[in-house]
Design a protein around this motif. Structure first.
Motif, mmCIF file in Angstrom:
data_model
loop_
_atom_site.group_PDB
_atom_site.id
_atom_site.type_symbol
_atom_site.label_atom_id
_atom_site.label_comp_id
_atom_site.label_asym_id
_atom_site.label_seq_id
_atom_site.Cartn_x
_atom_site.Cartn_y
_atom_site.Cartn_z
ATOM 1 N N ASP A 99 1.021 -0.727 -7.991
ATOM 2 C CA ASP A 99 0.564 0.445 -7.236
ATOM 3 C C ASP A 99 -0.620 0.124 -6.312
ATOM 4 O OD1 ASP A 99 0.920 2.369 -9.058
ATOM 5 O OD2 ASP A 99 -0.157 1.705 -10.353
ATOM 6 N N THR A 100 -1.215 -0.966 -6.082
ATOM 7 C CA THR A 100 -1.322 -1.499 -4.698
ATOM 8 C C THR A 100 -0.645 -1.898 -3.444
ATOM 9 O OG1 THR A 100 -3.218 -2.635 -6.298
ATOM 10 C CG2 THR A 100 -3.467 -3.697 -4.487
ATOM 11 N N ILE A 101 0.944 -2.251 -3.632
ATOM 12 C CA ILE A 101 1.590 -2.686 -2.572
ATOM 13 C C ILE A 101 1.746 -1.124 -1.857
ATOM 14 C CG2 ILE A 101 3.791 -3.613 -2.551
ATOM 15 C CD1 ILE A 101 3.227 -5.551 -4.584
ATOM 16 N N VAL A 102 2.090 -0.323 -3.049
ATOM 17 C CA VAL A 102 2.325 0.819 -2.061
ATOM 18 C C VAL A 102 1.098 1.457 -1.412
ATOM 19 C CG1 VAL A 102 3.701 3.030 -3.163
ATOM 20 C CG2 VAL A 102 4.411 0.721 -3.517
ATOM 21 N N ALA A 103 0.080 1.071 -2.467
ATOM 22 C CA ALA A 103 -1.467 1.236 -1.472
ATOM 23 C C ALA A 103 -1.363 1.497 0.209
ATOM 24 C CB ALA A 103 -2.020 2.518 -2.570
ATOM 25 N N GLN A 104 -1.394 0.088 -0.114
ATOM 26 C CA GLN A 104 -1.897 -0.649 1.390
ATOM 27 C C GLN A 104 -1.318 -0.814 2.108
ATOM 28 O OE1 GLN A 104 -4.617 -2.260 1.937
ATOM 29 N NE2 GLN A 104 -5.101 -1.475 -0.281
ATOM 30 N N GLN A 106 1.067 2.455 2.423
ATOM 31 C CA GLN A 106 0.635 3.586 3.393
ATOM 32 C C GLN A 106 -0.700 3.511 3.974
ATOM 33 O OE1 GLN A 106 0.121 5.646 0.006
ATOM 34 N NE2 GLN A 106 2.380 6.598 0.316
ATOM 35 N N GLN A 107 -1.923 2.595 3.881
ATOM 36 C CA GLN A 107 -2.700 2.788 4.435
ATOM 37 C C GLN A 107 -3.207 2.027 5.970
ATOM 38 O OE1 GLN A 107 -5.843 1.304 1.802
ATOM 39 N NE2 GLN A 107 -7.667 0.663 3.938
ATOM 40 N N LEU A 108 -1.533 1.007 5.294
ATOM 41 C CA LEU A 108 -1.502 -0.091 7.115
ATOM 42 C C LEU A 108 -0.442 0.936 7.549
ATOM 43 C CD1 LEU A 108 -1.801 -3.810 4.829
ATOM 44 C CD2 LEU A 108 -3.645 -2.314 6.379
ATOM 45 N N ASN A 109 0.032 1.433 7.104
ATOM 46 C CA ASN A 109 1.187 1.998 7.985
ATOM 47 C C ASN A 109 2.323 1.010 8.501
ATOM 48 O OD1 ASN A 109 2.215 4.174 9.081
ATOM 49 N ND2 ASN A 109 1.876 4.449 11.180
ATOM 50 N N ALA A 110 2.355 0.879 6.920
ATOM 51 C CA ALA A 110 3.110 -0.501 7.512
ATOM 52 C C ALA A 110 4.815 -0.064 7.664
ATOM 53 C CB ALA A 110 3.486 -1.097 5.846
ATOM 54 N N GLN A 111 5.838 -0.561 8.675
ATOM 55 C CA GLN A 111 6.640 -0.245 8.832
ATOM 56 C C GLN A 111 7.991 -1.279 7.724
ATOM 57 O OE1 GLN A 111 4.781 -0.913 11.915
ATOM 58 N NE2 GLN A 111 4.752 1.157 11.418
ATOM 59 N N MET A 112 7.501 -1.815 6.921
ATOM 60 C CA MET A 112 8.268 -2.695 5.797
ATOM 61 C C MET A 112 7.332 -3.430 4.991
ATOM 62 S SD MET A 112 11.626 -5.320 6.798
ATOM 63 C CE MET A 112 12.400 -4.417 7.005
ATOM 64 N N ARG A 138 8.271 3.388 -5.083
ATOM 65 C CA ARG A 138 7.232 4.470 -4.738
ATOM 66 C C ARG A 138 7.055 4.233 -3.165
ATOM 67 N NH1 ARG A 138 3.950 1.858 -9.195
ATOM 68 N NH2 ARG A 138 4.845 2.352 -10.802
ATOM 69 N N ALA A 139 7.560 3.802 -2.927
ATOM 70 C CA ALA A 139 7.156 3.228 -1.089
ATOM 71 C C ALA A 139 7.867 4.137 0.039
ATOM 72 C CB ALA A 139 8.014 1.390 -1.001
ATOM 73 N N HIS A 140 6.630 4.666 0.849
ATOM 74 C CA HIS A 140 7.258 5.176 1.984
ATOM 75 C C HIS A 140 8.090 4.690 3.216
ATOM 76 C CE1 HIS A 140 3.996 2.428 3.418
ATOM 77 N NE2 HIS A 140 4.430 3.291 4.995
ATOM 78 N N CYS A 141 7.700 3.413 2.949
ATOM 79 C CA CYS A 141 9.251 2.450 3.603
ATOM 80 C C CYS A 141 10.089 1.606 3.285
ATOM 81 C CB CYS A 141 7.787 1.696 5.394
ATOM 82 S SG CYS A 141 6.904 0.823 4.015
ATOM 83 N N PRO A 142 10.435 1.216 4.263
ATOM 84 C CA PRO A 142 11.829 -0.282 3.634
ATOM 85 C C PRO A 142 10.991 -1.398 2.610
ATOM 86 C CG PRO A 142 12.379 0.749 5.534
ATOM 87 C CD PRO A 142 11.169 1.345 5.951
#
Length: 150
Positions: A99-104, A106-112, A138-142
């Motif tokens: 949960d923390t990895i996915v949330a961070q 998103q917050q950082l707008n990470a590309q990967m 759950r991730a929004h990015c690769p």
């Protein structure tokens, strides 16, 4: 600038994940944010400490050890990134790992997201679950999982 989130812990696969993050950061001219999650049960950061008579002082030593270990893990990961010329910084966040990895991310707008896999047995994976599998779902990015064994 692109941002890559590298999630690590104190496991032996961390060295391989660091090497992979360096390769990806240099290839994509990206910044790396090194993330280490601390179990919330052992975290004392950003939380008031309410001390009750009769509490075992050893309970607090365990929390401090957990956070000290997380800080060492992050600093250990930052050193080779910086030597390679990668713009990098670290974060220690209390929370359930996936949960923390996915949330961070998103917050950082990470590309990967870059992370490793511990190669648990089927039985242990059933008992403990797979953080990498949960992040992939759950991730929004690769998500790049370094699956190399020791």
């Amino acid at each position: 600038m692109k941002t890559l989130l590298m999630a690590i812990d104190n496991s032996p696969v961390a060295e391989k994940v660091i090497a992979t993050a360096i390769e990806e950061a240099l290839a994509h001219k990206a910044q790396v944010v090194v993330l280490c999650c601390v179990d919330p049960a052992y975290s004392s950061c950003n939380q008031p400490i309410d001390i009750t008579a009769g509490e075992d002082p050893q309970d607090f030593a365990v929390a401090q050890d957990e956070q000290n270990t997380a800080e060492l893990v992050v600093r250990h990961a930052l050193a080779p990134l910086l030597r390679a010329g990668v713009d990098a910084r670290g974060l220690i966040v209390a929370g359930e790992a996936a949960d923390t990895i996915v949330a961070q991310s998103q917050q950082l707008n990470a590309q990967m997201i870059i992370m490793g896999r511990r190669h648990f047995s089927s039985f242990n994976r059933l008992l403990k679950g797979s953080v990498s599998a949960a992040v992939i779902e759950r991730a929004h990015c690769p998500v790049l999982i370094d699956v190399r064994k020791d």
